[in-house]
Design a protein around this motif. Sequence first.
Motif, mmCIF file in Angstrom:
data_model
loop_
_atom_site.group_PDB
_atom_site.id
_atom_site.type_symbol
_atom_site.label_atom_id
_atom_site.label_comp_id
_atom_site.label_asym_id
_atom_site.label_seq_id
_atom_site.Cartn_x
_atom_site.Cartn_y
_atom_site.Cartn_z
ATOM 1 N N GLU A 14 -31.434 -43.474 72.656
ATOM 2 C CA GLU A 14 -31.558 -42.023 72.476
ATOM 3 C C GLU A 14 -30.350 -41.297 73.049
ATOM 4 N N VAL A 15 -29.912 -41.694 74.216
ATOM 5 C CA VAL A 15 -28.740 -41.067 74.832
ATOM 6 C C VAL A 15 -27.491 -41.349 73.992
ATOM 7 N N THR A 16 -27.373 -42.568 73.501
ATOM 8 C CA THR A 16 -26.238 -42.917 72.640
ATOM 9 C C THR A 16 -26.238 -42.062 71.376
ATOM 10 N N GLY A 17 -27.410 -41.901 70.764
ATOM 11 C CA GLY A 17 -27.508 -41.070 69.569
ATOM 12 C C GLY A 17 -27.145 -39.622 69.854
ATOM 13 N N TYR A 31 -21.660 -39.790 62.751
ATOM 14 C CA TYR A 31 -23.030 -39.586 62.263
ATOM 15 C C TYR A 31 -23.753 -40.906 62.015
ATOM 16 N N ALA A 32 -23.042 -41.946 61.697
ATOM 17 C CA ALA A 32 -23.679 -43.264 61.531
ATOM 18 C C ALA A 32 -24.276 -43.723 62.860
ATOM 19 N N ALA A 33 -23.551 -43.521 63.952
ATOM 20 C CA ALA A 33 -24.065 -43.886 65.277
ATOM 21 C C ALA A 33 -25.255 -43.013 65.661
ATOM 22 N N VAL A 34 -25.250 -41.758 65.228
ATOM 23 C CA VAL A 34 -26.384 -40.868 65.481
ATOM 24 C C VAL A 34 -27.629 -41.446 64.825
ATOM 25 N N ALA A 35 -27.520 -41.786 63.552
ATOM 26 C CA ALA A 35 -28.662 -42.307 62.805
ATOM 27 C C ALA A 35 -29.175 -43.615 63.404
ATOM 28 N N VAL A 36 -28.281 -44.522 63.708
ATOM 29 C CA VAL A 36 -28.678 -45.814 64.292
ATOM 30 C C VAL A 36 -29.293 -45.609 65.670
ATOM 31 N N GLY A 37 -28.697 -44.740 66.460
ATOM 32 C CA GLY A 37 -29.202 -44.483 67.811
ATOM 33 C C GLY A 37 -30.610 -43.925 67.803
ATOM 34 N N TYR A 38 -30.839 -42.906 66.980
ATOM 35 C CA TYR A 38 -32.170 -42.294 66.948
ATOM 36 C C TYR A 38 -33.217 -43.207 66.315
ATOM 37 N N LEU A 39 -32.848 -43.901 65.245
ATOM 38 C CA LEU A 39 -33.790 -44.830 64.618
ATOM 39 C C LEU A 39 -34.184 -45.939 65.590
ATOM 40 N N LEU A 44 -37.948 -48.436 69.407
ATOM 41 C CA LEU A 44 -38.218 -48.995 70.730
ATOM 42 C C LEU A 44 -39.300 -48.209 71.468
ATOM 43 N N LEU A 45 -39.340 -46.906 71.256
ATOM 44 C CA LEU A 45 -40.401 -46.104 71.866
ATOM 45 C C LEU A 45 -41.765 -46.514 71.302
ATOM 46 N N ALA A 46 -41.834 -46.735 70.012
ATOM 47 C CA ALA A 46 -43.089 -47.192 69.401
ATOM 48 C C ALA A 46 -43.490 -48.564 69.940
ATOM 49 N N LEU A 47 -42.525 -49.444 70.110
ATOM 50 C CA LEU A 47 -42.819 -50.769 70.669
ATOM 51 C C LEU A 47 -43.264 -50.674 72.123
ATOM 52 N N THR A 48 -42.711 -49.704 72.845
ATOM 53 C CA THR A 48 -43.132 -49.466 74.223
ATOM 54 C C THR A 48 -44.606 -49.081 74.269
ATOM 55 N N LEU A 49 -44.994 -48.198 73.362
ATOM 56 C CA LEU A 49 -46.403 -47.792 73.292
ATOM 57 C C LEU A 49 -47.283 -48.977 72.892
ATOM 58 N N ALA A 50 -46.812 -49.782 71.956
ATOM 59 C CA ALA A 50 -47.577 -50.951 71.517
ATOM 60 C C ALA A 50 -47.726 -51.970 72.642
ATOM 61 N N ALA A 51 -46.762 -51.970 73.575
ATOM 62 C CA ALA A 51 -46.820 -52.898 74.713
ATOM 63 C C ALA A 51 -47.764 -52.411 75.800
ATOM 64 N N TRP A 62 -39.098 -41.174 78.918
ATOM 65 C CA TRP A 62 -38.082 -41.165 77.869
ATOM 66 C C TRP A 62 -37.303 -39.853 77.876
ATOM 67 N N THR A 63 -38.011 -38.744 77.945
ATOM 68 C CA THR A 63 -37.331 -37.451 77.907
ATOM 69 C C THR A 63 -36.592 -37.147 79.210
ATOM 70 N N ALA A 64 -37.207 -37.442 80.341
ATOM 71 C CA ALA A 64 -36.552 -37.144 81.626
ATOM 72 C C ALA A 64 -35.284 -37.970 81.801
ATOM 73 N N ALA A 65 -35.381 -39.252 81.524
ATOM 74 C CA ALA A 65 -34.193 -40.104 81.647
ATOM 75 C C ALA A 65 -33.140 -39.682 80.634
ATOM 76 N N GLY A 66 -33.591 -39.314 79.432
ATOM 77 C CA GLY A 66 -32.644 -38.866 78.416
ATOM 78 C C GLY A 66 -31.919 -37.594 78.821
ATOM 79 N N VAL A 67 -32.652 -36.637 79.357
ATOM 80 C CA VAL A 67 -32.033 -35.387 79.810
ATOM 81 C C VAL A 67 -31.021 -35.658 80.916
#
Length: 106
Positions: A14-17, A31-39, A44-51, A62-67
């Motif tokens: 997320e930070v990279t994006g 913009y390619a790095a933006v798309a890859v970063g956010y996707l 990974l966030l969804a996998l975190t929830l699944a874990a 996620w948001t606090a560390a990102g900020v």
Amino acid sequence: MSAWILMAGAVVCEVTGTLSLRAAIDDRRWYAAVAVGYLSAFTLLALTLAAGMPLGVAYGVWTAAGVALTAIFSRLLFNEPLTRVMVLGIVLIMVGVLLVELGSSH
């Protein structure tokens, strides 16, 4: 522990994006790095929830560390301001997320 590793990956992506989005202002090729970063971040966030990490904790971390990381790296990479008031705000966000995390264990 794997949920926390996935979370770390989500934050890095997320930070990279986000930093790539800032770089794309000057060079559209980023913009390619933006798309890859956010996707990658959302995957990974969804996998975190699944874990098994609770949504409130996952989103807060996620948001606090990102900020925090985005503010620090935008200062280093783009010479954007990072004032004492901004640092205090980041600290307060992180304390709030810690309290949410501690509260979720009950």
